[in-house]
Design a protein around this motif. Structure first.
Motif, PDB file in Angstrom:
ATOM      1  N   TYR A 143       0.640  -1.011  -0.168  1.00 28.32           N
ATOM      2  CA  TYR A 143       0.430  -0.254  -0.010  1.00 28.32           C
ATOM      3  C   TYR A 143       0.990   1.406  -0.127  1.00 28.32           C
ATOM      4  CZ  TYR A 143      -4.446   2.775   1.246  1.00 28.32           C
ATOM      5  OH  TYR A 143      -4.759   4.043   1.242  1.00 28.32           O
ATOM      6  N   VAL A 144       2.192   1.309   0.637  1.00 24.98           N
ATOM      7  CA  VAL A 144       2.949   1.900   0.880  1.00 24.98           C
ATOM      8  C   VAL A 144       3.604   2.402  -0.772  1.00 24.98           C
ATOM      9  CG1 VAL A 144       5.236   3.405   1.915  1.00 24.98           C
ATOM     10  CG2 VAL A 144       2.802   2.500   3.334  1.00 24.98           C
ATOM     11  N   ARG A 145       4.144   1.045  -1.246  1.00 28.30           N
ATOM     12  CA  ARG A 145       4.199   1.400  -2.582  1.00 28.30           C
ATOM     13  C   ARG A 145       3.413   1.873  -3.638  1.00 28.30           C
ATOM     14  NH1 ARG A 145       6.413  -3.579  -0.469  1.00 28.30           N
ATOM     15  NH2 ARG A 145       5.172  -4.819  -2.214  1.00 28.30           N
ATOM     16  N   GLN A 146       2.066   1.659  -3.362  1.00 30.17           N
ATOM     17  CA  GLN A 146       0.771   2.467  -4.167  1.00 30.17           C
ATOM     18  C   GLN A 146       0.549   3.461  -4.423  1.00 30.17           C
ATOM     19  OE1 GLN A 146      -2.601  -0.293  -3.677  1.00 30.17           O
ATOM     20  NE2 GLN A 146      -2.028  -1.816  -4.280  1.00 30.17           N
ATOM     21  N   LEU A 147       1.272   4.280  -2.743  1.00 34.78           N
ATOM     22  CA  LEU A 147       0.691   5.766  -2.897  1.00 34.78           C
ATOM     23  C   LEU A 147       1.955   6.380  -3.670  1.00 34.78           C
ATOM     24  CD1 LEU A 147      -0.572   6.023   0.934  1.00 34.78           C
ATOM     25  CD2 LEU A 147      -1.326   6.967  -0.906  1.00 34.78           C
ATOM     26  N   TRP A 148       3.105   5.667  -2.883  1.00 30.21           N
ATOM     27  CA  TRP A 148       4.280   6.886  -3.447  1.00 30.21           C
ATOM     28  C   TRP A 148       4.542   6.411  -5.027  1.00 30.21           C
ATOM     29  CZ3 TRP A 148       8.687   9.526  -2.406  1.00 30.21           C
ATOM     30  CH2 TRP A 148       9.455   9.823  -3.892  1.00 30.21           C
ATOM     31  N   ASP A 149       3.548   5.623  -5.582  1.00 29.37           N
ATOM     32  CA  ASP A 149       3.996   5.842  -7.162  1.00 29.37           C
ATOM     33  C   ASP A 149       2.658   6.778  -7.547  1.00 29.37           C
ATOM     34  OD1 ASP A 149       5.557   3.299  -7.754  1.00 29.37           O
ATOM     35  OD2 ASP A 149       4.205   1.991  -7.395  1.00 29.37           O
ATOM     36  N   ALA A 160      -5.692   6.309   0.612  1.00 24.56           N
ATOM     37  CA  ALA A 160      -5.685   7.250   1.026  1.00 24.56           C
ATOM     38  C   ALA A 160      -5.030   8.927   0.488  1.00 24.56           C
ATOM     39  CB  ALA A 160      -4.258   6.895   1.283  1.00 24.56           C
ATOM     40  N   CYS A 161      -4.635   8.371  -1.041  1.00 24.32           N
ATOM     41  CA  CYS A 161      -4.207   9.656  -1.470  1.00 24.32           C
ATOM     42  C   CYS A 161      -5.297  11.114  -1.467  1.00 24.32           C
ATOM     43  CB  CYS A 161      -4.575   9.322  -3.336  1.00 24.32           C
ATOM     44  SG  CYS A 161      -3.702   7.947  -3.994  1.00 24.32           S
ATOM     45  N   LEU A 162      -6.339  10.667  -1.006  1.00 23.30           N
ATOM     46  CA  LEU A 162      -7.426  11.897  -0.940  1.00 23.30           C
ATOM     47  C   LEU A 162      -7.069  13.000   0.565  1.00 23.30           C
ATOM     48  CD1 LEU A 162     -10.479  10.046  -2.267  1.00 23.30           C
ATOM     49  CD2 LEU A 162      -9.077  12.004  -3.740  1.00 23.30           C
ATOM     50  N   HIS A 200      -9.820   2.871  -9.697  1.00 30.55           N
ATOM     51  CA  HIS A 200      -8.868   2.607  -8.912  1.00 30.55           C
ATOM     52  C   HIS A 200      -7.492   2.951  -8.517  1.00 30.55           C
ATOM     53  CE1 HIS A 200      -7.840  -0.948  -6.593  1.00 30.55           C
ATOM     54  NE2 HIS A 200      -6.570  -0.955  -7.282  1.00 30.55           N
ATOM     55  N   PHE A 201      -6.973   3.227  -7.005  1.00 27.28           N
ATOM     56  CA  PHE A 201      -6.285   3.794  -6.351  1.00 27.28           C
ATOM     57  C   PHE A 201      -6.272   3.429  -5.114  1.00 27.28           C
ATOM     58  CE2 PHE A 201     -10.036   7.586  -6.623  1.00 27.28           C
ATOM     59  CZ  PHE A 201      -9.610   8.198  -6.069  1.00 27.28           C
TER      60      PHE A 201
END
Length: 309
Positions: A45-51, A146-148, A142-143
Motif C-alpha cells: 500500500y505504501v508503494r502504491q501511494l509512492w507511485d 489514502a491519496c485523498l 481504482h487508486f
C-alpha cells in the motif's frame, strides 16, 4: 439400451476434474486470481501511494486553484481569511477581554497562533469530507484511497506557505528581524503536517460512514482552539490559579498548542525558551509519529470498504 449403457460407461470413465474438492480461495490461488478491490498489504500500500505521488500533488494543486475560482478576489482569500479571523480575535480578545496584557508582541503572537491552528483545523475539516465528498471519484477509479486525505492536507500546507509570506511581513512590521531560529519553522511544519495527515485519515474513515460528522466538527474544532492558547498565553491564564497538575499537563501537551508554541519560539524574539512547555520537541515528535502511524494504519484497515454501500 446398449447405447445408454455405453454413454454411462464413458461418463464413468471420464477423469475427475482437477478442481474438485478445492475451496474458492484455493481455486483463485491456483489460477492467479485476486479479489477485486481487496486491501493490499501495508508495504504494498505504501508503494502504491509512492507511485501515485504525482497524482497526489496535482490533485492538491487543482483543488486549491478551484477552491476560490468563483470568488472575484480568487486566491487572495487564502491569506485574507486567516487575517480577518486574527483581526476579529484581536478586537474581541485583545482589546475587549484584555488577553494582550502581559503578552509582549501580542499581534505577532496572535497572528502566528491563528495561522498555525488554521492549518490543523482546515486539514481535519477537509480530511473528514475527503471520502464522503468524493464518492464519484472513489467509485469510478481504482487508486489507494489514502491519496485523498493526503492530498487535502498537502493543499492546506500549500495554503499555509502562501500565508507565511504575509506572516513574515507582519513580523517584520512589528520589529521581528530574521534570525537563525527562523529555520526551525521547517522541522516544526514537517512535524505538524505529519500530525495533521494522520488525524485527517482518522477523520476520513469516520466521516466516510457518518457524513453528519462534518456538521459536528466545527464545534469540536472551536472548542479545541479555545484550549490551545491561540488568543492568549496559557501560562498567564494559569498563573496564580489552583489548577490540578494533570489539567496543566493536558493544556501544555495539547498537540495544537505544542505546534503553535514551536512556531512562536522560532519567529518571535520575546517568546523565549522559558515559555515553552518542558520537552516540547519531544511532544511535537511524539504526536507526529503517533498520529501519523496510527492514523495511516487505521485508514488502511478499511481500504476495501470506502465508497461501498
Amino acid at each position: 439400451m446398449s447405447e445408454t449403457t455405453h454413454d454411462s460407461a464413458v461418463a464413468m470413465s471420464a477423469p475427475p476434474s482437477s478442481d474438485e474438492g478445492l475451496t474458492p480461495a484455493q481455486r483463485a490461488q491456483k489460477y492467479g486470481l485476486s479479489q477485486s478491490g481487496a486491501r493490499p498489504g501495508l508495504p504494498a500500500y505504501v508503494r502504491q501511494l509512492w507511485d501515485r505521488r504525482h497524482f497526489i500533488s496535482a490533485f492538491a494543486s487543482a483543488k486549491m486553484t478551484a477552491q476560490y475560482s468563483q470568488a472575484k478576489l480568487g486566491q487572495v482569500w487564502q491569506v485574507a481569511t486567516p487575517l480577518l479571523n486574527a483581526l476579529v480575535y484581536y478586537l474581541i480578545f485583545g482589546l475587549l477581554i484584555g488577553t494582550r496584557n502581559g503578552v509582549p508582541d501580542f499581534v505577532p503572537f496572535l497572528v502566528t497562533g491563528v495561522f498555525i491552528f488554521t492549518f490543523t483545523q482546515s486539514s481535519v475539516m477537509a480530511g473528514t469530507k475527503s471520502i464522503s465528498g468524493n464518492l464519484g471519484l472513489v467509485r469510478a477509479l481504482h487508486f489507494p484511497r489514502a491519496c485523498l486525505p493526503i492530498s487535502f492536507c498537502l493543499m492546506q500546507l500549500q495554503q499555509l506557505v502562501f500565508s507565511m509570506g504575509v506572516l513574515l511581513v507582519i513580523l517584520l512590521g512589528f520589529g521581528q528581524l530574521p534570525t537563525w531560529s527562523w529555520l526551525l519553522v521547517i522541522p516544526a511544519l514537517a512535524l505538524q503536517f505529519m500530525f495533521n495527515t494522520g488525524l485527517a485519515m482518522v477523520m476520513a474513515r469516520l466521516g466516510s460512514k457518518t457524513p453528519d460528522l462534518a456538521q459536528l466538527m466545527p464545534f469540536i474544532m472551536r472548542t479545541w482552539m479555545y484550549a490551545s492558547g491561540v488568543m492568549f498565553s496559557i501560562d498567564l491564564i494559569l498563573k496564580g490559579k489552583q489548577v490540578p497538575a494533570f489539567v496543566e499537563w493536558l493544556l501544555n501537551a495539547n498537540p495544537a498548542a505544542v505546534y503553535i508554541d514551536l512556531m512562536r519560539f522560532a519567529l518571535i524574539d520575546s517568546f523565549t525558551a522559558n515559555k515553552l512547555p518542558p520537552h516540547v520537541w519531544a511532544y511535537a515528535g511524539g504526536w507526529a509519529l503517533l498520529m501519523g502511524v496510527v492514523g495511516f494504519v487505521y485508514f488502511w484497515k478499511a481500504e476495501e470498504r470506502y465508497g461501498r454501500g
